[in-house]
Design an enzyme around this catalytic site. Structure first.
Site, PDB file in Angstrom:
ATOM      1  N   THR A 250       3.095  87.650  28.862  1.00 33.01           N
ATOM      2  CA  THR A 250       4.472  87.419  29.275  1.00 33.01           C
ATOM      3  C   THR A 250       4.917  86.022  28.839  1.00 33.01           C
ATOM      4  O   THR A 250       6.040  85.821  28.383  1.00 33.01           O
ATOM      5  CB  THR A 250       4.615  87.603  30.798  1.00 33.01           C
ATOM      6  OG1 THR A 250       4.147  88.913  31.124  1.00 33.01           O
ATOM      7  CG2 THR A 250       6.049  87.465  31.243  1.00 33.01           C
TER       8      THR A 250
ATOM      9  N   ASP B 288       7.976  93.876  27.348  1.00 33.90           N
ATOM     10  CA  ASP B 288       6.802  93.520  28.155  1.00 33.90           C
ATOM     11  C   ASP B 288       6.226  94.802  28.770  1.00 33.90           C
ATOM     12  O   ASP B 288       6.941  95.799  28.902  1.00 33.90           O
ATOM     13  CB  ASP B 288       7.220  92.538  29.262  1.00 33.90           C
ATOM     14  CG  ASP B 288       6.023  91.764  29.833  1.00 33.90           C
ATOM     15  OD1 ASP B 288       4.883  92.011  29.392  1.00 33.90           O
ATOM     16  OD2 ASP B 288       6.236  90.909  30.718  1.00 33.90           O
TER      17      ASP B 288
ATOM     18  N   GLN C  31      -3.985  98.332  31.901  1.00 30.66           N
ATOM     19  CA  GLN C  31      -3.051  98.213  33.020  1.00 30.66           C
ATOM     20  C   GLN C  31      -1.997  99.313  33.004  1.00 30.66           C
ATOM     21  O   GLN C  31      -0.930  99.171  33.601  1.00 30.66           O
ATOM     22  CB  GLN C  31      -2.368  96.849  33.004  1.00 30.66           C
ATOM     23  CG  GLN C  31      -3.331  95.710  33.281  1.00 30.66           C
ATOM     24  CD  GLN C  31      -2.594  94.385  33.394  1.00 30.66           C
ATOM     25  OE1 GLN C  31      -1.850  94.155  34.346  1.00 30.66           O
ATOM     26  NE2 GLN C  31      -2.775  93.513  32.430  1.00 30.66           N
TER      27      GLN C  31
HETATM   28  N1  ATP Z   1      -2.017  78.487  27.069  1.00 27.98           N
HETATM   29  C1  ATP Z   1      -1.877  78.437  28.389  1.00 27.98           C
HETATM   30  N2  ATP Z   1      -2.141  77.291  29.055  1.00 27.98           N
HETATM   31  C2  ATP Z   1      -2.005  77.235  30.408  1.00 27.98           C
HETATM   32  N3  ATP Z   1      -1.622  78.261  31.187  1.00 27.98           N
HETATM   33  C3  ATP Z   1      -1.350  79.423  30.581  1.00 27.98           C
HETATM   34  C4  ATP Z   1      -1.461  79.568  29.161  1.00 27.98           C
HETATM   35  N4  ATP Z   1      -1.126  80.845  28.859  1.00 27.98           N
HETATM   36  C5  ATP Z   1      -0.810  81.452  30.033  1.00 27.98           C
HETATM   37  N5  ATP Z   1      -0.941  80.594  31.060  1.00 27.98           N
HETATM   38  C6  ATP Z   1      -0.720  80.907  32.493  1.00 27.98           C
HETATM   39  O1  ATP Z   1      -1.595  81.976  32.852  1.00 27.98           O
HETATM   40  C7  ATP Z   1      -0.976  82.847  33.773  1.00 27.98           C
HETATM   41  C8  ATP Z   1      -0.951  84.268  33.209  1.00 27.98           C
HETATM   42  O2  ATP Z   1      -0.021  84.352  32.142  1.00 27.98           O
HETATM   43  P1  ATP Z   1       0.911  85.631  31.956  1.00 27.98           P
HETATM   44  O3  ATP Z   1       1.485  86.041  33.257  1.00 27.98           O
HETATM   45  O4  ATP Z   1       1.819  85.362  30.839  1.00 27.98           O
HETATM   46  O5  ATP Z   1      -0.224  86.681  31.545  1.00 27.98           O
HETATM   47  P2  ATP Z   1      -0.054  88.219  31.192  1.00 27.98           P
HETATM   48  O6  ATP Z   1      -0.950  88.479  30.045  1.00 27.98           O
HETATM   49  O7  ATP Z   1       1.379  88.537  31.034  1.00 27.98           O
HETATM   50  O8  ATP Z   1      -0.660  88.870  32.502  1.00 27.98           O
HETATM   51  P3  ATP Z   1      -0.434  90.375  33.040  1.00 27.98           P
HETATM   52  O9  ATP Z   1      -1.257  91.251  32.141  1.00 27.98           O
HETATM   53  O10 ATP Z   1      -0.966  90.356  34.411  1.00 27.98           O
HETATM   54  O11 ATP Z   1       1.022  90.663  32.933  1.00 27.98           O
HETATM   55  C9  ATP Z   1       0.409  82.323  34.022  1.00 27.98           C
HETATM   56  O12 ATP Z   1       0.378  81.513  35.182  1.00 27.98           O
HETATM   57  C10 ATP Z   1       0.652  81.470  32.789  1.00 27.98           C
HETATM   58  O13 ATP Z   1       1.590  80.450  33.031  1.00 27.98           O
HETATM   59 MG    MG Z   2       2.630  89.866  32.061  1.00 29.76          MG
END
Ligand code: ATP
Ligand code: MG
Length: 721
Positions: A36, A222, A253
């Site tokens: 995301t 997304d 998921q």
């Molecule tokens: N490079 C990074 N450095 C620090 N924090 C990060 C980084 N990438 C992601 N995060 C943090 O990690 C957490 C998870 O990110 P995100 O929600 O985008 O993951 P996602 O892959 O979309 O997860 P989900 O599959 O549950 O939707 C968030 O709090 C995000 O801000």
């Molecule tokens: Mg996500």
């Protein structure tokens, strides 16, 4: 221009994904790996570096809440206001927006209304009555399921083959046809229809499609793993031959198969969109090492996987806590006790998410939270706009907007009671059906022609003129005054105020809350009719507005609605066989795998601490059951789990009404931990714990003089002190 801030907080793979210039980009990665985040940064990149106008970007999220968050995060990143026409929303929200702009091309009246699932069921019941179908043999819910299932696959009744002699299909098809007819006649559309219409709009109106194809320069999606056939087709048709599209998702998921979502869309994507670049993210930034290992261990038991790695550089963190409650009340008390401890450690209430498999589980948790004085909010489930009194009030508002809304007429024609009995309503329905009219028009015709007995005719005339009067008197008012006026002059407020006790009180408060909601309501498009926009919002919104969103509160939701979210602390409650995995999914390997993905989603919501709990006996939907620990918990390696022992949870005496303890405990074992009791021989003591159920239930009491003893509850004859 220095744009490094867009890439600064990203790892290499994420940067790759943000800056990729391939026509199709697919980010396939596990939970918490930043999918995301990549979408948000990619949008910022497109605007800031590639110079796309926000107006030419469409981003599809899974919930309205996620859409709002995405907007805010882009604005933060760009340090400005990007309202400039960017389309960010759910598939349903965007489809709705599209249909409003092109109602006539889509074959809808300008003022079409959304039929939510409750209204849909109501309408289905009416159709069953009309077709003479017995509800016991033909449950209306099943018909809704049939209709929605076909719409999700893009099939209208006309597309379904002649069922021949199959009585079930024949009947469902009749229902589907009639349902389509009535919806069309009334100008109402259900959720699945929103998507299907939006697809047909593009398919059948090349001019409309080409307008949007010229407008949009990039589509981003997304939670791509949960798109259904119609949503996917909608994206494809828009993308046409060349529009770049970015999708992010995680096959592990995918949890909406039961609603038509198709994991296969992931594989299909790289076939359908030329030169798709697939990018994998492998570092998890959300959870501790322990939580991540647990999630990985569970999901490994699934066979149908694309296969991904996920690691973290973070700490191992605390072990996962597992608590066995005697029953659901004991479990709920464990949760609230732990929350109180966590709040002493600097966590805020909003840091805590309580996740459950079925909506009905929330009630006991809510009661415990209320008792503990802990403010909470529920996402999904009994939402503010789903509450009876709110629906009644909104039905009047809907009638002001559109008299032909039959569902609204049915709802309030005799609420508050005004002497319009079932017989009159039945006459009305017949008349409407025979003359192909809406209920409202039928009522007008019947009143004018004098086709009713005097009493009934007068009552009906009263209703019609009430609604006309409300419409006329409030036509020029601001929205909140309009709502306020309707509440008092329709009689709805008094009607609910007369209900006894707390319930009536709560309903009145909710109605007052509706006035506040109207006061703070701002339509996205200021040109739009505000009442209309307000009603649409009420029907669409995923329940974000029930509590004051600014109050720090514990977050309750089903595992399904938790997708995409994260919390420092997560309680996953009810981890029991038959409940989770759900008993309906136990015998079907594919559905069982979907349940396991749901467990994976749940576990991976937790950042720092994860609590799992189950109840040895549980009363749910009025039935008592004894379930064993969920297989999903047994799939987590032992060394990652620490069992919480019951005595640890006895932190304060519980108070409940006096009475015979044995009887109460027999009804709900373990209600009285911490309770002071009196035994005829051993004297006074405090209840430490319980064991077993039914006749073999035992209680451990710490007597002041005699020390700790185990007693068989049934014979102990304890009195409450
Ligand atoms: N490079 C990074 N450095 C620090 N924090 C990060 C980084 N990438 C992601 N995060 C943090 O990690 C957490 C998870 O990110 P995100 O929600 O985008 O993951 P996602 O892959 O979309 O997860 P989900 O599959 O549950 O939707 C968030 O709090 C995000 O801000
Ligand atoms: Mg996500």
């Amino acid at each position: 221009m220095d744009v490094s801030y867009i890439l600064d907080q990203l790892n290499d793979a994420q940067r790759d994904a943000v800056t990729a210039d391939s026509p199709g980009t697919l980010v396939l990665a596990g939970a918490g790996s930043g999918k995301t985040r990549v979408l948000v940064h990619r949008i910022a990149w497109k605007i800031q570096v590639e110079g796309l106008s926000p107006y030419s970007i469409m981003a599809v999220t899974f919930t309205n809440k996620a859409a709002r968050e995405m907007r805010t995060r882009i604005e933060e990143l760009l340090n400005n206001n990007v309202q400039g026409g960017m389309w960010v929303g759910t598939f349903h929200g965007l489809a709705h927006r599209l249909l409003k702009a092109h109602a006539s091309e889509a074959g809808l009246p300008d003022n079409f209304q959304i039929l939510d699932s409750d209204d849909q069921l109501r309408m289905m019941k009416r159709i069953h009555r009309e077709l003479g179908l017995d509800d016991a043999r033909w449950p209306p819910r099943q018909s809704c399921y049939f209709v929605n299932g076909h719409k999700d696959e893009g099939r209208r009744s006309a597309h379904i083959d002649d069922p021949g002699g199959d009585l079930y299909l024949q009947t469902m098809l009749r229902v589907y046809r009639r349902y389509e007819e009535i919806c069309q006649q009334q100008g109402v559309i259900d959720f699945a229809e929103l998507l299907l219409r939006a697809l047909e709009l593009w398919r059948d109106n090349p001019a409309v499609l080409s307008h949007y194809q010229q407008r949009f320069k990039h589509i981003l999606v997304d939670e791509f793993q949960d798109t259904n056939a119609v949503q996917y087709a909608w994206l494809r048709i828009l993308a046409g031959r060349g529009m770049p599209i970015t999708a992010v998702g995680d096959d592990d998921q995918s949890i909406y198969g039961w609603r038509g979502a198709r994991i296969e869309n992931i594989q299909q994507f790289s076939k359908d969109f030329a030169d798709t670049r697939i990018i994998r993210l492998e570092q998890n930034y959300r959870s501790t090492g322990t939580i991540l290992s647990a999630a990985n261990a569970v999901i490994q038991h699934n066979s149908q996987r694309l296969g991904k790695e996920l690691w973290t550089s973070g700490e191992d963190g605390d072990p996962i806590a597992l608590f066995a409650g005697f029953n659901e009340h004991d479990e709920a008390r464990f949760v609230t006790d732990r929350i109180e401890e966590l709040l002493k450690e600097d966590y805020r209430r909003a840091d805590i998410g309580i996740l459950y498999r079925s909506n009905a589980q929330s009630r006991v948790l809510e009661e415990a939270l209320i008792r503990a004085g802990l403010p909470y909010r529920i996402y999904g489930g009994q939402r503010f706009y789903d509450r009876l009194e709110i629906k009644n009030a909104l039905a009047y508002m809907r009638l002001i907007a559109l008299r032909d809304d039959d569902t609204a007429v049915e709802r309030v024609i005799n609420t508050p009671t005004r002497g319009i009995g079932n017989a009159t309503v039945e006459t009305l329905r017949h008349y409407a059906r025979d003359h192909q009219l809406s209920l409202w028009k039928a009522a007008v015709a019947l009143v004018q022609s004098g086709g009713l007995a005097a009493r009934a005719g007068n009552a009906l005339r009263g209703f019609l003129s009430l609604v006309e009067d409300l419409a006329e008197k409030t036509a020029e008012m601001p929205l909140d005054e309009q709502v306020d006026y309707v509440l008092s002059h329709s009689g709805i407020l008094d009607f609910h105020a007369r209900e006894k006790g707390e319930k009536g009180q709560a309903r009145v408060e909710n109605l007052q809350e509706l006035v506040s909601a109207a006061r703070s309501f701002q339509p996205e498009d200021p040109e739009e009719d505000i009442l209309r926009a307000f009603l649409d919002q009420a029907a669409l919104d995923a329940g974000d507005q029930q509590a004051d969103p600014h109050e720090d509160s514990v977050q309750l939701m089903t595992l399904h609605s938790a997708k995409g979210l994260e919390f420092p602390i997560v309680f996953m409650v009810g981890v029991e066989e038959n409940l989770f995995p759900h008993k309906m999914s136990m015998d079907d390997p594919a559905r069982l795998e979907e349940e396991r993905r749901l467990a994976y989603v749940g576990i991976t919501r937790a950042e720092q601490k994860l609590f799992l709990s189950y109840a040895e006996s549980r009363r749910l939907h009025g039935q008592e059951s004894f379930n064993s620990l969920s297989r999903f918990v047994r799939e987590i390696p032992n060394e990652l789990i620490s069992e919480v022992r019951i005595n640890n949870t006895v932190s304060r005496p519980t108070s409940f009404a006096n009475g015979n303890l044995a009887a109460q405990a027999a009804a709900a074992n373990g209600m009285a931990l911490g309770q002071r009791v009196l035994h005829s021989i051993f004297g006074a003591g405090v209840v430490l714990s319980f064991e077993g159920q039914g006749p073999s239930a035992r209680v451990q009491v710490n007597f002041e003089d005699e020390g700790s003893k185990w007693l068989v509850l049934q014979y102990a004859n304890l009195q409450l002190l």
